[in-house]
Scaffold this active site. Structure first.
Site, PDB file in Angstrom:
ATOM      1  N   SER A  86       0.802  -1.225   0.000  1.00  0.00           N
ATOM      2  CA  SER A  86       0.000   0.000   0.000  1.00  0.00           C
ATOM      3  C   SER A  86       0.835   1.275   0.000  1.00  0.00           C
ATOM      4  CB  SER A  86      -0.935   0.013   1.218  1.00  0.00           C
ATOM      5  OG  SER A  86      -0.207   0.119   2.425  1.00  0.00           O
ATOM      6  N   LYS A 159       0.920   4.665   6.758  1.00  0.00           N
ATOM      7  CA  LYS A 159       0.325   5.459   5.684  1.00  0.00           C
ATOM      8  C   LYS A 159       0.950   6.847   5.720  1.00  0.00           C
ATOM      9  CE  LYS A 159      -2.770   2.168   4.897  1.00  0.00           C
ATOM     10  NZ  LYS A 159      -2.644   1.275   3.725  1.00  0.00           N
TER      11      LYS A 159
END
Length: 262
Positions: A86, A159
């Site tokens: 990701s 993230k």
């Protein structure tokens, strides 16, 4: 006829004969040797502290090492493993990253553009598998506790911070905006745009929260996908462990992001 004979004593008759030069040197050497014998410890007695046996020394050194590792993990840096793609290509699957845990203790707060590690705020990750060898599980738990290996439960995510508390974030078409201003994202995975087919917003991030998204936007289940959860998809700042400072393993992926990320 009287004859005057020379005085054979050469001075004061009461002084006696002078000691030869060689005799004085030998006397000095004898005194030094005697002083050395007095200062030398008797046979069988060792000077200084007696060394500890190896079966005491090795466990003591191991205990000190574990304490130091625990202090580093608690107050300085902790290592986490990247489990998914990701955050590609900034972070790759299997990379181990060093997270600066000292920064939050010194007043740091997440800012836009920084990659951060945070604890799952609730059902972002599937349940972790259990079981396995009890011995290896116990050893892994101990090493994870002291920070020598990544956390065993692995309920942490990484993230990039897109917006912070009070800011408004929106994605339309292929453009991401924060407070109405377009965000330039050079870190995006090749082939991705900022929205990756998922438009949203505008969303106002609650105070004390951050809006996070992955760099591989088309392969990241981030704040965009959890808008019906607590915080409207945003992550509590209290869940943030710290900024990613570096990729520390493997060595051919080593990268330094700075003390508080980039």
């Amino acid at each position: 006829m009287a004859v005057n004979l020379p005085d054979t004593h050469g001075g004061d008759a009461g002084a006696g004969p002078a000691a030869p030069v060689g005799g004085r040197a030998e006397a000095r050497r004898a005194r030094r040797a005697a002083e050395g014998r007095r200062s030398r410890p008797p046979k069988g007695r060792r000077s200084g502290r007696r060394p500890r046996p190896w079966w005491i020394e090795i466990p003591a050194m191991a205990a000190v090492g574990l304490v130091v590792a625990l202090l580093i993990k608690t107050c300085l840096f902790q290592v986490f493993t990247i489990p998914s793609g990701s955050m590609e290509n900034t972070l790759r699957v299997g990379d181990r990253v060093g997270v600066n845990k000292l920064a939050p203790l010194t007043g740091w707060e997440p800012e836009r553009g920084q990659p951060v590690v945070f604890k799952d705020p609730g059902d972002w990750l599937p349940p972790q598998p259990t079981g396995g060898n009890p011995v290896t599980n116990a050893l892994g738990s101990v090493l994870s506790f002291v920070g020598l290996v990544p956390p065993k439960d692995d309920n942490y995510l990484v993230k990039r911070v897109i917006a912070t508390g009070g800011q408004s974030v929106q994605c339309s078409g292929s453009t991401l905006t924060v407070d109405g201003a377009k965000v330039d994202e050079p870190y995006l995975h090749p082939g991705d745009d900022s929205c990756a087919g998922l438009e949203f917003g505008p969303v106002t991030v609650p105070q004390g929260y951050v809006w996070v998204e992955g760099d591989h936007r088309s392969d990241s289940a981030d704040s965009r996908y959890h808008q019906r959860g607590p915080g409207g998809g945003a992550v509590p700042v209290d869940n943030v462990v710290g900024p990613v400072s570096a990729v520390v393993w493997p060595l051919n992926h080593f990268d330094w992001f700075g003390w508080v990320g980039r």
